[in-house]
Write a protein that holds these residues in place. Structure first.
Motif, PDB file in Angstrom:
ATOM      1  N   THR A   5      25.735  46.100  64.615  1.00  0.00           N
ATOM      2  CA  THR A   5      24.830  46.952  63.822  1.00  0.00           C
ATOM      3  C   THR A   5      25.632  47.880  62.931  1.00  0.00           C
ATOM      4  O   THR A   5      25.338  48.032  61.744  1.00  0.00           O
ATOM      5  CB  THR A   5      23.902  47.758  64.747  1.00  0.00           C
ATOM      6  N   GLU A   8      27.143  45.893  60.108  1.00  0.00           N
ATOM      7  CA  GLU A   8      26.110  45.512  59.142  1.00  0.00           C
ATOM      8  C   GLU A   8      25.689  46.709  58.301  1.00  0.00           C
ATOM      9  O   GLU A   8      25.532  46.603  57.086  1.00  0.00           O
ATOM     10  CB  GLU A   8      24.909  44.902  59.892  1.00  0.00           C
ATOM     11  N   ALA A  16      18.851  47.684  53.506  1.00  0.00           N
ATOM     12  CA  ALA A  16      18.929  46.221  53.570  1.00  0.00           C
ATOM     13  C   ALA A  16      19.192  45.692  54.986  1.00  0.00           C
ATOM     14  O   ALA A  16      19.323  44.488  55.177  1.00  0.00           O
ATOM     15  CB  ALA A  16      20.024  45.726  52.630  1.00  0.00           C
ATOM     16  N   THR A  18      18.692  44.254  58.551  1.00  0.00           N
ATOM     17  CA  THR A  18      17.658  43.471  59.242  1.00  0.00           C
ATOM     18  C   THR A  18      18.156  43.073  60.624  1.00  0.00           C
ATOM     19  O   THR A  18      19.357  42.895  60.838  1.00  0.00           O
ATOM     20  CB  THR A  18      17.293  42.179  58.475  1.00  0.00           C
ATOM     21  N   ILE A  19      17.204  42.920  61.532  1.00  0.00           N
ATOM     22  CA  ILE A  19      17.531  42.454  62.885  1.00  0.00           C
ATOM     23  C   ILE A  19      18.119  41.044  62.819  1.00  0.00           C
ATOM     24  O   ILE A  19      19.055  40.718  63.554  1.00  0.00           O
ATOM     25  CB  ILE A  19      16.289  42.508  63.800  1.00  0.00           C
ATOM     26  N   ASP A  20      17.587  40.189  61.935  1.00  0.00           N
ATOM     27  CA  ASP A  20      18.110  38.823  61.794  1.00  0.00           C
ATOM     28  C   ASP A  20      19.603  38.833  61.471  1.00  0.00           C
ATOM     29  O   ASP A  20      20.387  38.088  62.068  1.00  0.00           O
ATOM     30  CB  ASP A  20      17.360  38.058  60.692  1.00  0.00           C
ATOM     31  N   ASN A  21      20.002  39.675  60.517  1.00  0.00           N
ATOM     32  CA  ASN A  21      21.417  39.715  60.134  1.00  0.00           C
ATOM     33  C   ASN A  21      22.294  40.321  61.228  1.00  0.00           C
ATOM     34  O   ASN A  21      23.429  39.899  61.416  1.00  0.00           O
ATOM     35  CB  ASN A  21      21.591  40.469  58.815  1.00  0.00           C
ATOM     36  N   LYS A  30      17.792  36.854  67.853  1.00  0.00           N
ATOM     37  CA  LYS A  30      17.191  38.171  67.631  1.00  0.00           C
ATOM     38  C   LYS A  30      16.333  38.628  68.806  1.00  0.00           C
ATOM     39  O   LYS A  30      16.173  39.830  69.021  1.00  0.00           O
ATOM     40  CB  LYS A  30      16.407  38.197  66.321  1.00  0.00           C
ATOM     41  N   ASP A  39      12.794  47.887  67.673  1.00  0.00           N
ATOM     42  CA  ASP A  39      12.840  47.816  66.210  1.00  0.00           C
ATOM     43  C   ASP A  39      14.216  48.270  65.722  1.00  0.00           C
ATOM     44  O   ASP A  39      15.038  48.763  66.487  1.00  0.00           O
ATOM     45  CB  ASP A  39      11.731  48.676  65.590  1.00  0.00           C
ATOM     46  N   ARG A  40      14.453  48.092  64.443  1.00  0.00           N
ATOM     47  CA  ARG A  40      15.775  48.439  63.903  1.00  0.00           C
ATOM     48  C   ARG A  40      16.015  49.945  63.943  1.00  0.00           C
ATOM     49  O   ARG A  40      17.150  50.392  64.090  1.00  0.00           O
ATOM     50  CB  ARG A  40      15.942  47.884  62.492  1.00  0.00           C
TER      51      ARG A  40
END
Length: 194
Positions: A5, A8, A16, A18-21, A30, A39-40
């Motif tokens: 995290t 990223e 920008a 995202t949990i996916d990234n 994920k 949540d993020r």
């Protein structure tokens, strides 16, 4: 997950993120992230809280002047290092409206001075600073010129900035202007345990 995290955030910023990234960077699905963080915002708040709590070494050189200089240098190093710069940016971005991230910002300016209070307490005990010196006020005074230079004037931060911040805080403390104020809840320093 916290390292992924932070990386990223450093690469793409909060907007920008995202949990996916994060999952891709961490090499997990994920759903693994969602099991622990709903949540993020919660995930980012945990990252910020963890780094704020651990990134500042507390000096013990036997001299308040050297201790304050080391604290100033550590703060300058933190806000100029990519992860620290990213954390600092995140807590002052639109993300700051999110309760967990707002808490991380408050922690930066409350936990840091509480944790560093021992530097001032030792200096008072050694007779280097006047009795009644407020540790939180000294640490806020130390950070203030660095913060101003970082956020207002956008001048580069370097050793000279750390030196100047340490000298300002030391001069104010020695002059007695950073003492506990009448009506303070306690003459004890925050985090002094007594």
């Amino acid at each position: 997950m916290l390292t992924a995290t932070l990386a990223e955030l450093a690469d793409v910023g909060y907007a920008a993120l995202t949990i996916d990234n994060i999952a891709r960077r961490a090499g997990v699905h994920k759903t693994t992230i969602y099991r622990r963080w709903p949540d993020r915002e919660t995930l980012v708040a945990d990252v910020l809280g963890e780094h704020i709590a651990t990134d500042f070494p507390i000096a013990d050189t036997g001299s308040v002047e050297a201790d304050l200089l080391q604290l100033a240098e550590a703060f300058v190093a933190w806000v100029t290092d990519p992860p620290g710069r990213m954390i600092f940016s995140a807590i002052y971005s639109d993300a700051a409206r999110i309760p967990g991230i707002a808490d991380a910002r408050r922690d930066l300016f409350e936990y840091g001075p509480r944790r560093a209070a021992v530097v001032i307490e030792r200096a008072v005990a050694r007779g280097e600073l006047p009795a009644g010196t407020d540790p939180a006020a000294v640490i806020r005074t130390l950070i203030a010129p660095i913060y101003f230079q970082l956020t207002v004037t956008a001048e580069p931060l370097d050793q000279a900035a750390a030196d100047q911040a340490a000298q300002i805080a030391l001069a104010a403390a020695r002059a007695g202007v950073l003492r506990h104020q009448p009506g303070d809840a306690s003459p004890e320093a925050p985090g002094s345990g007594g």
